[in-house]
Design a protein around this motif. Structure first.
Motif, PDB file in Angstrom:
ATOM      1  N   HIS A 159     -14.675  39.945 -20.434  1.00 41.34           N
ATOM      2  CA  HIS A 159     -15.088  41.191 -19.780  1.00 41.34           C
ATOM      3  C   HIS A 159     -16.208  40.994 -18.773  1.00 41.34           C
ATOM      4  O   HIS A 159     -16.540  41.903 -18.031  1.00 41.34           O
ATOM      5  N   LEU A 160     -16.830  39.825 -18.796  1.00 42.37           N
ATOM      6  CA  LEU A 160     -18.065  39.694 -18.013  1.00 42.37           C
ATOM      7  C   LEU A 160     -17.924  38.784 -16.800  1.00 42.37           C
ATOM      8  O   LEU A 160     -18.916  38.424 -16.178  1.00 42.37           O
ATOM      9  N   GLY A 161     -16.705  38.416 -16.497  1.00 39.86           N
ATOM     10  CA  GLY A 161     -16.500  37.643 -15.281  1.00 39.86           C
ATOM     11  C   GLY A 161     -17.145  36.267 -15.316  1.00 39.86           C
ATOM     12  O   GLY A 161     -17.566  35.721 -14.303  1.00 39.86           O
ATOM     13  N   VAL A 162     -17.279  35.731 -16.511  1.00 41.78           N
ATOM     14  CA  VAL A 162     -17.816  34.370 -16.646  1.00 41.78           C
ATOM     15  C   VAL A 162     -16.820  33.574 -17.484  1.00 41.78           C
ATOM     16  O   VAL A 162     -15.845  34.136 -17.990  1.00 41.78           O
ATOM     17  N   SER A 163     -17.063  32.283 -17.627  1.00 41.97           N
ATOM     18  CA  SER A 163     -16.190  31.522 -18.505  1.00 41.97           C
ATOM     19  C   SER A 163     -16.850  31.418 -19.880  1.00 41.97           C
ATOM     20  O   SER A 163     -18.068  31.600 -20.008  1.00 41.97           O
ATOM     21  N   PRO A 164     -16.057  31.135 -20.916  1.00 36.94           N
ATOM     22  CA  PRO A 164     -16.632  31.092 -22.275  1.00 36.94           C
ATOM     23  C   PRO A 164     -17.807  30.114 -22.392  1.00 36.94           C
ATOM     24  O   PRO A 164     -18.723  30.361 -23.174  1.00 36.94           O
ATOM     25  N   GLU A 165     -17.804  29.050 -21.599  1.00 31.39           N
ATOM     26  CA  GLU A 165     -18.932  28.106 -21.678  1.00 31.39           C
ATOM     27  C   GLU A 165     -20.239  28.763 -21.265  1.00 31.39           C
ATOM     28  O   GLU A 165     -21.315  28.269 -21.592  1.00 31.39           O
ATOM     29  N   ASP A 166     -20.144  29.851 -20.515  1.00 32.85           N
ATOM     30  CA  ASP A 166     -21.367  30.522 -20.059  1.00 32.85           C
ATOM     31  C   ASP A 166     -21.940  31.468 -21.104  1.00 32.85           C
ATOM     32  O   ASP A 166     -22.958  32.103 -20.873  1.00 32.85           O
ATOM     33  N   GLU A 215     -18.145  52.776  -8.195  1.00 33.58           N
ATOM     34  CA  GLU A 215     -17.965  51.839  -9.323  1.00 33.58           C
ATOM     35  C   GLU A 215     -16.583  51.204  -9.318  1.00 33.58           C
ATOM     36  O   GLU A 215     -16.429  50.025  -9.620  1.00 33.58           O
ATOM     37  N   GLN A 216     -15.593  52.004  -8.936  1.00 32.35           N
ATOM     38  CA  GLN A 216     -14.235  51.448  -9.005  1.00 32.35           C
ATOM     39  C   GLN A 216     -13.972  50.382  -7.946  1.00 32.35           C
ATOM     40  O   GLN A 216     -12.974  49.670  -8.005  1.00 32.35           O
ATOM     41  N   ASP A 217     -14.892  50.223  -7.001  1.00 29.86           N
ATOM     42  CA  ASP A 217     -14.715  49.173  -5.991  1.00 29.86           C
ATOM     43  C   ASP A 217     -15.345  47.857  -6.432  1.00 29.86           C
ATOM     44  O   ASP A 217     -15.318  46.863  -5.697  1.00 29.86           O
ATOM     45  N   LEU A 218     -15.914  47.863  -7.625  1.00 29.19           N
ATOM     46  CA  LEU A 218     -16.638  46.666  -8.059  1.00 29.19           C
ATOM     47  C   LEU A 218     -15.836  45.870  -9.092  1.00 29.19           C
ATOM     48  O   LEU A 218     -15.044  46.424  -9.843  1.00 29.19           O
ATOM     49  N   GLU A 219     -16.075  44.571  -9.108  1.00 32.29           N
ATOM     50  CA  GLU A 219     -15.483  43.712 -10.141  1.00 32.29           C
ATOM     51  C   GLU A 219     -16.526  42.693 -10.593  1.00 32.29           C
ATOM     52  O   GLU A 219     -17.487  42.409  -9.864  1.00 32.29           O
ATOM     53  N   LEU A 220     -16.319  42.153 -11.807  1.00 32.38           N
ATOM     54  CA  LEU A 220     -17.196  41.079 -12.285  1.00 32.38           C
ATOM     55  C   LEU A 220     -16.471  39.755 -12.140  1.00 32.38           C
ATOM     56  O   LEU A 220     -15.324  39.620 -12.584  1.00 32.38           O
ATOM     57  N   ALA A 221     -17.152  38.803 -11.507  1.00 33.71           N
ATOM     58  CA  ALA A 221     -16.586  37.463 -11.393  1.00 33.71           C
ATOM     59  C   ALA A 221     -17.706  36.490 -11.075  1.00 33.71           C
ATOM     60  O   ALA A 221     -18.685  36.852 -10.406  1.00 33.71           O
ATOM     61  N   ARG A 268     -19.344  42.180  -7.823  1.00 24.57           N
ATOM     62  CA  ARG A 268     -19.171  42.201  -6.365  1.00 24.57           C
ATOM     63  C   ARG A 268     -18.160  43.245  -5.920  1.00 24.57           C
ATOM     64  O   ARG A 268     -17.325  43.718  -6.703  1.00 24.57           O
ATOM     65  N   VAL A 269     -18.312  43.574  -4.682  1.00 25.12           N
ATOM     66  CA  VAL A 269     -17.397  44.535  -4.084  1.00 25.12           C
ATOM     67  C   VAL A 269     -16.087  43.807  -3.843  1.00 25.12           C
ATOM     68  O   VAL A 269     -16.073  42.725  -3.241  1.00 25.12           O
ATOM     69  N   ARG A 270     -15.026  44.371  -4.384  1.00 25.97           N
ATOM     70  CA  ARG A 270     -13.713  43.734  -4.244  1.00 25.97           C
ATOM     71  C   ARG A 270     -13.425  43.384  -2.795  1.00 25.97           C
ATOM     72  O   ARG A 270     -13.619  44.218  -1.899  1.00 25.97           O
ATOM     73  N   GLY A 271     -12.994  42.159  -2.561  1.00 26.16           N
ATOM     74  CA  GLY A 271     -12.581  41.721  -1.236  1.00 26.16           C
ATOM     75  C   GLY A 271     -13.733  41.608  -0.249  1.00 26.16           C
ATOM     76  O   GLY A 271     -13.525  41.732   0.967  1.00 26.16           O
ATOM     77  N   SER A 272     -14.946  41.387  -0.764  1.00 24.01           N
ATOM     78  CA  SER A 272     -16.051  41.212   0.192  1.00 24.01           C
ATOM     79  C   SER A 272     -17.060  40.234  -0.387  1.00 24.01           C
ATOM     80  O   SER A 272     -16.923  39.785  -1.518  1.00 24.01           O
ATOM     81  N   ASP A 273     -18.061  39.884   0.415  1.00 24.82           N
ATOM     82  CA  ASP A 273     -19.113  38.974  -0.057  1.00 24.82           C
ATOM     83  C   ASP A 273     -20.270  39.728  -0.681  1.00 24.82           C
ATOM     84  O   ASP A 273     -21.194  39.120  -1.211  1.00 24.82           O
ATOM     85  N   VAL A 274     -20.218  41.035  -0.579  1.00 27.08           N
ATOM     86  CA  VAL A 274     -21.355  41.820  -1.082  1.00 27.08           C
ATOM     87  C   VAL A 274     -21.340  41.788  -2.608  1.00 27.08           C
ATOM     88  O   VAL A 274     -20.333  42.123  -3.227  1.00 27.08           O
ATOM     89  N   ALA A 275     -22.462  41.345  -3.187  1.00 30.40           N
ATOM     90  CA  ALA A 275     -22.487  41.175  -4.631  1.00 30.40           C
ATOM     91  C   ALA A 275     -23.897  41.279  -5.167  1.00 30.40           C
ATOM     92  O   ALA A 275     -24.876  41.142  -4.415  1.00 30.40           O
ATOM     93  N   MET A 276     -23.990  41.528  -6.433  1.00 31.84           N
ATOM     94  CA  MET A 276     -25.285  41.526  -7.121  1.00 31.84           C
ATOM     95  C   MET A 276     -25.124  40.641  -8.357  1.00 31.84           C
ATOM     96  O   MET A 276     -24.291  40.924  -9.222  1.00 31.84           O
ATOM     97  N   PRO A 277     -25.914  39.555  -8.447  1.00 32.42           N
ATOM     98  CA  PRO A 277     -25.747  38.672  -9.609  1.00 32.42           C
ATOM     99  C   PRO A 277     -26.167  39.381 -10.901  1.00 32.42           C
ATOM    100  O   PRO A 277     -27.030  40.259 -10.875  1.00 32.42           O
TER     101      PRO A 277
END
Lengths: 291, 778, 163
Positions: B509-516, B569-575, B580-589
């Motif tokens: 759910h958090l857009g990370v890998s299990p190692e993280d 909110e619906q334009d955002l995804e976790l990865a 980040r904003v889907r399909g863009s470079d705009v993101a917040m870590p």
């Protein structure tokens, strides 16, 4: 489970070991340690002195001398498995060794250690009995030889004096054409046998049985030679029926009774495994006899 | 929805440390001034303690202390081990476990005193110098004999050896038997051994005299239970005892209670003001760690002319040991576990729980269900034999049909609620297992083997195991200011791969890998509440908690990022660790969001958001879940030796959705191997005076790589409707039907002799006896 | 009875020494004197195999050997399997990939047993692997992952030595 306190000695040669044995009270000889060390860890053995004979290199050897084969008491079981003379001259012992514990215990465990520990179900005392081996013993006073038949004194106790050390066993290997089999039944691979049967057969040029050795382990406190069966087989033509019938005699032997196996079960296994060992030994003898 | 991690056979995160020798187990813990303990244990199954003399032991150089009842009692609030007394109001008071017996010891191996010394070597030296004057008393050994009125009592002050009697019943069983066309009876003796994790129990206790608080490292399955028990014993609250669990070398039920040794070692650390370590050796595990042990079963099954079950009734006598250490779990599970996946219209089982002078009996992996399953499957084989029906056909006829799911079983659960099997397809499960094992063509194989003088048999067992027991389990997901994700849980890892499984769920759910994701188990100071690892419950309970907690963290992160980035909110995804904003470079870590939510200056937060980028969830399953499965075993019996060789072992298991199929399969393998041990090898023997006669691994036979066959495992995944992830539990699933399936195969191999096997384990010796008896009878 | 001895030995390629009581087990010396806690004790009577280490290249139960007997010998423990301390030995990699461990307590003993076995039997079949492992107890895995790992490691070791 830690060993009790003891004085540790590691003589570098046989004389040193014999000297310590003559001098020290309540001493235990530490060979490969695969039986003594558990006894120490469980504090079933409480010696004041432990005499470690692992440094005595002169006690580890396999030697052909004339018609006899001599094996040093400190020869590791795994070295025996790989020994060319032994593989050639005594396949019975090699087959038995494959059923002694596990590789890691055979790396340390020794022939002499197993003989002196004399567990009723251990494989190597059975082999020594089957071969009519002689046990060589030394003390400061000199040496003597003990026939394997006389070696066990009572339960897990060899007939040697506290100041004596088993240094080697020797025996006359059977001729090349003989058949052998060491068959045991153990609950799991590598466990001590409940019952083990060793058989060796030699055939005459006519195909009849000219010599037989049948030995059981695990039934009594010491390996049991089945002389009656041996005699019964002499001069006979081998067959499944003969071996089955001869082996049936073992259904009547004296056998131990404990929580792990009843007398009845040991007798049953003695008969069953004797039959199987004889059949296999006979098959191998037939294969080996030049046509 | 396609998952990235859930349902994937990911390799374990735990392995590196374990493979390089850098893992830390209980015996690896080092503390300044750490002393080592050994116990003076009763050599008698039952005896009065007349006098103790510690002075010769105390005189030994290197010995720091010897403590017995009088010394220990000074720092303890009670003589008794705190334990679950549910349902035990009317039990004799003597049944509850004591820390150290004051004047009467009730099993061989019971701790009487503790020696603390500079090393374990010296402590053991001193143990042999402690002098105790015992007066041996008659002992209760066999539980059936102990149930008799004139039997020696396990405790002098007890009214008798029967702790309690209870019945589990529904319908009108006696009328059903009157009306039935056929009745078959089966009398069974069942035995299960000990837990025998390769690492024994162990504890390191340290007391801070300034704060009055304990820090205790324990190889336990249930750290919070351990904390609760110790805090009660020392009159403290939750903050007074911190339990830290290092790597645990297996548990299997053996590390699921507070033992006398735990209390005594902690008390010794308190008395000495110095940390004390005790690590159980193998002999101690045989003598003083719990076992599941002996039961006698007398059963009847009534059927119609085609083998359809009309009713089951019978009686169980259960060996509870000298103390009731964990309620009636085993015996109760036995009484409710018999019907399993079968339709059983009328039912009554009467249970007598009987004390003996042996160590307390509590659940080992499977917890009474293996015995219940063995009983059911033995009865079905008896019916098949009696009615000359194919065993598979008979079972198929009695399995709950798929179209009746969800199925409300007339049996009530342990909590008294209805039993509802919400998912699964039991007939399909069996059909698939039979097909996998080539059941149809078995007879050809049997006939061919017979021509060579070999005896082959095939056995079938269908199982059902209650899993996922709540009432809840905790999970906290926290994103730290570095962006690192830590997941805390009251679930306990002891080898199952809990860390990997929970990390998979969290990472999903958090857009990370299990190692993280760092999963932290076994620390009561960072996870205040938890229940621990038992009963195939953790992935169901903690897994769903983790799932919800990670979703909540995700929602919160998106909410804060949407506010900061001024996007919907619906334009955002976790990865990749950012929102980040889907399909863009705009993101917040995630690190920035965590900082913002931890009150860092310079961030603007949405008004209705709570502080900290974290969430705590205690998923409360509405009901227990059930795993089901079918085992089909082909085995050969050497009738000359009684030796059994398993030729094929086919398993179809249904534990619902699998988070990690690789680890799930590992659970099935290990559980089934344990069941094979129970079927053929493991026997914890006692003599008629309750003296243990099996105290080492040369006598107690764990199956090894040469006895355990290759398992052919298939998973069905009928998802549970009772929890969002659809999980149905797996830890004990393999163990439950193994003994029944193996012994059914052995009996089938000996069919021509008419041998019937009514006991587990079955040894080669016993098989030969049965064959010889059968031959004589004919 | 406190006669102590100085011993000097090689452990994982490094020269180590210590002063030990005659009765000290090699396993305890490795674990508590040298801090090499990867070697585990599961039974202390030579059955479970968890404490298996290599002594001069031979698989040995370190609970059945005294520390003084290791004087002058070369010992390899699980910590010495891969030079970098990572799990990079083909056996370690295979155990990871084939799910050959669960709690991991018995694992070091299995690894050290297999090092010797695969050196002498580079192309074993499943039955030979199972027999070689029959002196090591595992309560978690049912052995299948371990057997598969051993077979996989034997293949990758053959590949490496063939190059």
């Amino acid at each position: 489970m830690k060993p009790p306190p003891f004085h540790y000695h590691d003589p570098q040669d046989l004389d040193g070991a014999l000297d310590l044995l003559a001098r020290l009270e309540n001493a235990k000889v530490l060979a490969g340690g695969q039986s003594l060390m558990p006894m120490l860890n469980m504090r079933f053995a409480l010696p004041d002195h432990v005499i470690d004979i692992n440094a005595i290199e002169s006690l580890a050897f396999v030697r052909e001398s004339g018609s006899r084969l001599e094996i040093g008491a400190m020869t590791r079981q795994h070295d025996l498995e790989r020994s060319a003379p032994l593989r050639r001259l005594c396949p019975l012992m090699v087959e038995a060794l494959g059923q002694v514990g596990h590789r890691a215990t055979r790396n340390r465990g020794t022939l002499g250690g197993s003989l002196c520990h004399l567990d009723p179900a251990a494989e190597l005392p059975v082999v020594a009995a089957a071969l009519d081996a002689t046990i060589q013993v030394k003390s400061k006073q000199g040496g003597r030889s003990i026939a394997m038949a006389d070696f066990p004194a009572f339960y897990m106790t060899p007939a040697i004096e506290p100041e004596e050390l088993v240094t080697a066993i020797e025996f006359e290997p059977w001729p090349a054409g003989h058949g052998h089999a060491f068959i045991e039944f153990a609950r799991r691979h590598g466990d001590f046998a409940i019952v083990a049967a060793a058989a060796m057969l030699e055939l005459s040029p006519e195909g009849t049985i000219s010599r037989a050795s049948v030995t059981l382990g695990g039934v009594g406190t010491a390996p049991l030679r089945c002389h009656g069966i041996e005699e019964q087989l002499l001069g006979q033509h081998g067959s499944a029926a003969l071996f089955r019938e001869a082996a049936e005699a073992n259904r009547g032997i004296d056998a131990m009774d404990d929580v792990h196996a009843s007398t009845l079960y040991r007798q049953h296994l003695a008969a069953e495994l004797t039959g199987r060992a004889l059949a296999t030994a006979f098959e191998r003898a037939q294969e080996r006899v030049p046509a | 929805m396609e998952h990235r991690y859930i349902g994937k056979p990911l390799l374990r995160l735990e392995d590196r440390a374990l493979l390089t020798g850098t893992a830390q187990f209980i015996d690896d813990i080092k503390l300044p001034g750490l002393l080592e303990a050994a116990f003076v244990r009763s050599p008698h199954p039952h005896a009065l303690i007349r006098a103790v003399d510690f002075s010769p032991a105390l005189a030994l150089p290197g010995v720091h202390a010897v403590f017995g009842y009088d010394d220990l009692r000074r720092v303890l609030t009670s003589d008794m081990i705190p334990t679950d007394k549910t349902g035990g109001d009317r039990f004799p008071a003597t049944t509850w476990p004591v820390v150290v017996p004051k004047d009467e010891t009730c099993f061989a191996g019971e701790p009487i005193a503790i020696v603390v010394a500079e090393s374990r070597y010296i402590a053991e030296d001193a143990v042999s110098l402690v002098e105790i004057d015992y007066e041996p008393l008659p002992a209760a050994s066999d539980c059936r004999q102990a149930a008799a009125a004139d039997a020696p009592k396990a405790h002098r002050a007890a009214p008798g050896n029967v702790v309690t009697e209870f019945s589990t019943a529904y319908g009108d069983v006696d009328s059903a038997f009157v009306a039935a066309e056929h009745v078959f009876s089966v009398a069974l003796k069942q035995h299960r051994g000990g837990a025998h994790s390769i690492e024994g129990r162990g504890i390191v206790a340290s007391y801070n005299g300034a704060s009055g608080e304990f820090t205790v490292w324990s190889a336990t399955q249930a750290p919070h239970k351990m904390r609760n028990g110790l805090m009660e014993l020392f009159g403290l609250d939750e903050d007074g005892v911190r339990i830290i669990v290092p790597d645990v070398g297996g548990a299997f039920g053996g590390k699921n209670v507070v033992y006398p040794e735990d209390a005594i070692v902690t008390a010794a650390a308190r008395l000495l003001g110095q940390p004390v370590k005790w690590v159980e050796d193998r002999r101690e595990h045989f003598l003083a760690a719990i076992q599941e042990r002996d039961q006698y079963w007398d059963l009847e099954i009534a059927t119609d002319g085609e083998g359809r079950i009309a009713g089951i009734r019978g009686k169980i006598i259960h060996d509870q040991g000298a103390y009731t250490m964990l309620g009636l779990h085993t015996s109760h599970n036995c009484s409710i576990g018999i019907p399993g996946p079968y339709v059983v219209p009328h039912y009554r089982i009467d249970v007598a729980v009987v004390e003996t002078n042996k160590v307390g009996a509590i659940p080992v992996r499977g917890a009474g269900y293996p015995e219940a399953n063995f009983a059911m499957e033995r009865m079905l084989d008896a019916v098949a034999r009696g009615l000359k029906l194919d065993r598979a056909v008979l079972r198929q006829r009695n399995l709950i049909p798929a179209e009746q799911m969800p199925y409300e079983h007339p049996m009530k659960t342990r909590e008294g609620t209805p039993t509802i099997y919400d998912s699964g397809d039991f007939p399909r499960c069996q059909a698939q297992a039979l097909a996998g094992a080539d059941y149809e063509t078995f007879n050809e194989r049997r006939v061919r083997a017979r021509e060579q003088g070999r005896y082959l048999g095939i056995g079938i067992a269908n199982m059902m195991k209650v899993t996922g027991r709540g009432p809840f389990e905790s999970a906290t997901v926290r994103v730290g200011r570095s962006g690192r994700i830590t997941a805390f849980t009251g679930a306990m890892a002891m080898g199952q791969g809990t860390g990997t499984t929970l990390a998979q769920i969290c990472a999903e759910h958090l857009g990370v890998s299990p190692e993280d994701v760092t999963v932290v188990t076994g620390d009561t100071s960072v996870t205040l509440h938890g229940l621990g690892g038992y009963g195939s419950r953790q992935t169901v309970t903690a897994g769903n908690s983790m799932d919800q907690a990670a979703r909540e963290v995700r929602e919160k992160a998106i909410k804060v990022a949407a506010h900061s980035l001024e996007v919907a909110e619906q334009d955002l995804e976790l990865a990749d660790g950012e929102v980040r904003v889907r399909g863009s470079d705009v993101a917040m870590p995630l690190s920035a969001i965590a900082k913002a939510l931890s009150g860092a200056k310079g961030y603007s937060l949405p008004k209705d958001v709570t502080p900290w980028l974290q969430a705590n969830v205690n998923f409360r399953p509405p009901d227990v879940t059930y795993a089901n499965g079918c085992h089909v075993v082909e085995a050969e019996v050497d009738i000359g030796t009684g030796g059994v060789k398993i030729l094929r072992y086919v398993i179809v298991n249904d534990s619902g959705k699998l988070i990690n199929p690789l680890l799930a399969e590992g659970q099935i393998h290990g559980g089934t191997a344990h069941g094979i041990g129970n079927a053929l090898f493991e026997w914890m023997g006692y003599d008629e005076n309750a003296q243990p006669v099996v105290t080492n691994f040369a006598e107690y036979l764990l199956p090894t790589a040469t006895e355990v066959p290759r398992f052919e495992v298939t998973h069905l995944e009928h998802e549970s409707t009772l929890n969002p992830l659809g999980l149905r539990g797996i830890g004990e699933a393999g163990t439950v039907p193994a003994a029944a399936a193996v012994i059914s195969a052995v009996e089938n191999a000996l069919e021509s002799f008419g041998v019937q096997i009514c006991e587990a384990p079955i040894s080669p010796k016993r098989l030969v006896e049965l064959i010889l008896q059968a031959k004589q009878a004919h | 009875m406190t006669d102590r001895r100085r011993i000097a030995l090689t452990v994982n390629g490094l020269q180590r020494d210590g002063e030990v009581e005659g009765r000290l087990l090699l396993a305890d010396f490795l674990r508590h004197h040298l801090g090499l806690t990867g070697t585990h004790l599961g039974c202390e009577h030579g059955v479970c195999g968890a404490c298996t280490v290599l002594v001069d290249g031979q698989a040995t139960r370190s609970c059945l050997m005294l520390a003084v007997q290791a004087n002058g010998r070369s010992i390899t423990t699980v910590e010495g399997l891969a030079p970098d301390g990572e799990a990079s030995h083909p056996l370690q990699a295979a155990f990871h990939e084939r799910h050959g461990l669960q709690c991991g307590f018995c694992t070091p003993g299995f690894l050290m047993t297999l090092v010797e076995f695969l050196e002498e039997n580079p192309e074993p079949d499943e039955a030979a692997v199972r027999e070689a492992l029959s002196g090591n107890l595992c309560r978690c895995t049912g052995y299948q992952g371990i057997v598969d790992a051993a077979l996989q490691a034997s293949a990758s070791l053959r590949e490496t030595s063939g190059q």
